[in-house]
Design a protein around this motif. Structure first.
Motif, short mmCIF file in Angstrom:
data_model
loop_
_atom_site.label_atom_id
_atom_site.label_comp_id
_atom_site.label_asym_id
_atom_site.label_seq_id
_atom_site.Cartn_x
_atom_site.Cartn_y
_atom_site.Cartn_z
N PHE A 171 -31.22 26.25 -38.75
CA PHE A 171 -31.66 27.64 -38.82
C PHE A 171 -30.67 28.48 -38.02
N THR A 225 -30.50 24.54 -45.11
CA THR A 225 -30.22 25.59 -44.13
C THR A 225 -31.15 26.77 -44.36
N VAL A 226 -31.43 27.49 -43.28
CA VAL A 226 -32.19 28.74 -43.34
C VAL A 226 -31.38 29.76 -42.56
N GLY A 227 -31.16 30.93 -43.14
CA GLY A 227 -30.38 31.96 -42.48
C GLY A 227 -29.49 32.69 -43.45
N ALA A 268 -37.45 38.46 -48.70
CA ALA A 268 -37.13 37.12 -48.21
C ALA A 268 -36.84 36.21 -49.39
N ASP A 275 -33.59 33.50 -51.39
CA ASP A 275 -32.16 33.29 -51.62
C ASP A 275 -31.78 33.92 -52.94
N SER A 315 -29.54 36.43 -48.59
CA SER A 315 -30.17 35.13 -48.38
C SER A 315 -31.06 35.21 -47.16
N CYS A 316 -32.08 34.42 -47.14
CA CYS A 316 -33.05 34.32 -46.06
C CYS A 316 -33.93 35.57 -46.02
N TYR A 317 -33.42 36.66 -45.46
CA TYR A 317 -34.22 37.89 -45.42
C TYR A 317 -33.31 39.09 -45.21
N LEU A 366 -40.07 30.06 -45.41
CA LEU A 366 -38.63 29.83 -45.45
C LEU A 366 -38.27 28.38 -45.14
N PRO A 419 -35.64 25.49 -47.77
CA PRO A 419 -34.25 25.61 -47.29
C PRO A 419 -33.29 25.50 -48.47
#
Length: 791
Positions: free
Chosen positions: A499, A522-524, A633, A635, A734-736, A784, A788
């Protein structure tokens, strides 16, 4: 008989219960302790004193403890190199409790006793085994294991007399103050007020002093902050055994002690009249969880079994925890930190030993018995060798090893809610942390965070709390402090979850590194989204290519020909008022970096003349109208991925302008249509957020944002959500992200002002938008983390 059966097992044969060894509850307990005689030569007088201090009282306490548990204790005072002489007549099925805590190197038995018991196959041993003891004999060895297993520990290196101290400090990038201690000692031996060193001369002097008596030292960064102790028990190498992590205790130092004397020196450790510290409960639930998680990982890193104490410090400047060491065979009983920790869990030392004994007094591993609440023993695979009279060799369950009432009590003790038992899934969180309070009287020991686009310590703690609330075990890596690149390269690309919580240039650098390595989970924000959300010109180009309406703009810089600039503005149809803002979003979100409104030509000329040199700026048509924000939020790079488009909120310019709006009715239906369910808490949180909005009990909420009117604004809300989704996709979100849109008062429709990726959740923007939507940060992160994406 026992020897014969062991030989049969070695030959790959099973044996029946009738032939197997018999376990007894009321047995003689052999207590192995080490007391150093006056005529025994040991490495240092301080270590001899450490071993013998109150040892007679400790022995009597152990005897009483064993007697209370219905054992007949026999004490063996062990001396180095006399183990076989002392134990050769002790039957192999006797219960043996090994509390020898020397290192052998110091002239006092420790690992050699454990090794003897293992080599002679003693069946029922309570105490740390040789692997655990050897892994914790030296602080340098522990540091290597901590680093290999991603357990945060103070940066530091091993030092011997022939090493270049100055070169090592430089190579390790060490930041003062440094801490110097003996690598293979214990009981604070060698520690005094000169152990904390503020310059090279002090380090050199302290090392030279210790080298007179010891050969191996550890030099590490001094962690300025609070200190904690955590008791852990169980065998981390046995998946059928519970590893129990007890509630942490803070080693609270006397506030009269000067700041850099708040550690356990030898004198402060053994002279109780100094009242240097006492133990206190840790009140912050997030710190409790963080300490338990970190201590469990540290215990596993050194292959812990039986029991041990993990010592941890928390750096004030970053809020990060660092493991100092793990103490195998730590002190137990009256006056020890373990006694206080057990009290926090509502237990006694006797309770603690009952849990230990339940795992030591067990049926032999060769039988398939599952008796007892803590048995969980597995029979070894059948070798295929047939036995004579195999039809008569029926394996039956062994009788309970401990009485039923004892087993029930142990099961109840382990269900104690203050204990940490089950490892959670790990998420590696990368964060740039820095204190944001400019007046805080806490130095930055790393010396490189002041210019970082960092988050404050409270936010790091906030993130940890969120992940733990979702049953994750967050391992926080502080960018610009820890060696994040080295850490990430050692992780599994296919299995580990990452993250990226860094913002700005730090976030971009980490995103590039994550993509370069190629993590699957992955998250972010991805690197391209970071770049396009920071570069306003790139963002505008991406939005325009997707046929989205953006405000007209031209580029400007200091010293530019004003006549040529004026012509370009006319060409683009731009007239004052305009908005002047930097092309690249600044590290710090100040009024200057966000830009300013300019209302006259003369004012515009003055602004252009004072722009920072070598920076591109944008002069943008100032768009008047109602302003909205939409949180998204997901991808955008994956056409098959879900995107959550939260209900838009209107940015209010006057206090409480919409505080009394009804948030029920058709908007509830639209929320269900426009949002993916975020978990079981949705209904409860929606009611809570609605209540706050209607009553106006949180004035700041009404001052900043408000829900849109309904049903009047239903069509507008749907248009805003669709436009925000397209904008998020256009800049490869991506992510938010937060999309800002203006409904132009000149009737030109909806115009996208910008897409922001650097979001701190819980602040005045995102947190309130989530609340108005009936959600919270935990719900969003839960969604989220379950989705991932590949870097």
């Amino acid at each position: 008989m026992l020897k014969q059966n062991m030989d049969l097992h070695a030959a790959g044969k099973r044996y029946s219960q009738s032939d197997g060894p018999v376990r007894r509850f009321n047995v003689k307990g052999k207590k192995l302790v080490n007391v150093v005689r006056e005529d025994v030569v040991v490495r240092s007088a301080a270590e001899k004193l450490t071993h013998n201090s109150e040892k007679e009282d400790y022995i009597q306490e152990l005897k009483q403890l064993a007697t209370d548990l219905q054992f007949d204790p026999v004490i063996h005072l062990m001396q180095l190199n006399e183990t076989e002489k002392e134990l050769k007549d002790v039957p192999l099925d006797e219960l043996v409790m090994n509390v020898c805590d020397g290192s052998d190197i110091d002239g006092v038995p420790g690992p050699s006793v454990a090794a003897y018991l293992e080599s002679h196959n003693y069946q029922n041993v309570v105490g740390c085994d040789s692997l655990f003891i050897n892994n914790t004999l030296t602080k340098n060895g522990m540091k290597e294991l901590f680093r290999e297993n991603l357990v945060s520990t103070p940066p530091g290196f091993a030092l011997t007399k022939d090493m270049d101290l100055a070169k090592l400090i430089d190579q390790w990038g060490m930041t003062y103050p440094l801490f110097v201690k003996v690598s293979d000692s214990y009981g604070s031996v060698g520690l005094d007020d000169s152990s904390v060193c503020h310059d090279f001369e002090q380090v050199s002097t302290k090392c030279a002093d210790l080298f007179k008596e010891f050969e191996n030292l550890t030099v590490e960064e001094y962690i300025d902050g609070q200190e904690y102790s955590v008791l852990v028990s169980g065998n981390c190498r046995d998946e059928n055994q519970n590893v129990i992590v007890y509630p942490p205790a803070e080693r609270a130092f006397n506030k009269d002690l000067p700041r850099f004397k708040r550690f356990i020196s030898y004198v402060r450790n053994w002279d109780e009249t100094l009242l240097a510290h006492n133990y206190e409960a840790v009140e912050d639930s997030n710190d409790v969880a963080a300490l338990q998680d970190l201590s469990r990982r540290a215990y596993a890193a050194v292959s812990g079994n039986a029991y041990g104490r993990v010592d941890v410090r928390k750096r004030d400047v970053s809020g990060k925890f660092y493991v100092l060491e793990v103490n195998a065979s730590c002190g137990l009983g009256k006056g020890s930190s373990s006694e206080f920790i057990l009290k926090l869990a509502g237990q006694t030392t006797q309770d603690f030993f009952q849990i230990l004994l339940s795992s030591a007094l067990k049926p032999p591993a060769e039988t398939p018995s599952m008796q007892g609440s803590l048995g969980n023993l597995t029979m070894e695979p059948d070798s295929g060798v047939s036995l004579e009279h195999e039809e008569k060799d029926k394996v039956t369950a062994l009788p309970p090893v401990l009485p039923a009432e004892v087993e029930q009590k142990i099961a109840k003790l382990i269900r104690n809610p203050s204990l940490a038992l089950v490892p959670n899934p790990v998420v590696h969180v990368i964060c740039a942390a820095v204190l944001t309070d400019a007046e805080a009287c806490i130095p930055d020991p790393e010396g490189k965070l002041a210019l970082s686009y960092g988050k404050d310590v409270e936010y790091v703690s906030e993130l940890e709390s969120i992940f733990r609330g979702l049953s994750y075990d967050p391992i926080v890596h502080v960018y610009n402090v820890d060696d994040v690149q080295d850490t990430l390269t050692k992780l599994s690309k296919e299995e580990d979850l990452i993250f990226n919580a860094c913002l700005g240039n730090d976030g971009l650098a980490v995103a590039k590194l994550i993509e370069e390595i190629g993590f699957t989970h992955t998250v972010g924000l991805n690197a391209r989204f970071f770049t396009e959300s920071h570069d306003r010109q790139l963002m505008r180009e991406g939005l325009s290519k997707s046929r989205l309406s953006v405000a007209a703009a031209v580029r400007a810089h200091r010293g530019q020909d004003l006549q040529a600039l004026h012509s370009e503005l006319i060409k683009e149809g731009i007239d004052v008022p305009v908005y002047v803002k930097p092309r690249i979003r600044g590290k710090q979100q100040t009024a200057h970096s966000l830009g300013q409104k300019v209302t006259t030509d003369e004012e515009l000329k003055a602004v252009i003349a004072t722009l920072p040199e070598s920076e591109d700026w944008l002069i943008e048509d100032f768009v008047e109208g109602a302003q909205y924000m939409v949180l998204i939020a997901g991808d955008a790079r994956d056409p098959c991925a879900d995107l959550i488009v939260f209900p838009p909120v209107r940015v209010e310019r006057s206090a409480l302008s919409n505080a009394g709006k009804n948030s029920n009715g058709i908007l509830g239906v639209v929320r269900k249509l426009s949002m993916i369910s975020l978990g079981n808490k949705t209904k409860h949180n929606a009611q809570s957020a609605t209540s706050t909005s209607v009553t106006g009990s949180t004035s700041a909420l009404a001052d900043s944002f408000s829900s849109m009117k309904q049903p009047d604004d239903l069509i507008l809300q749907m248009d805003l959500q669709d436009l925000a989704r397209r904008a998020f996709v256009a800049v490869h979100g991506s992510c938010y992200g937060l999309v800002t849109i203006v409904d132009r008062e000149d009737g030109a429709g909806l115009t996208v002002i910008g897409v922001e990726g650097d979001i701190r959740f819980g602040d005045e923007k995102s947190g309130k938008i989530l609340n108005l939507a009936g959600q919270n940060t935990e719900a969003l992160f839960s969604w989220l983390l379950k989705r991932p994406v590949k870097a």
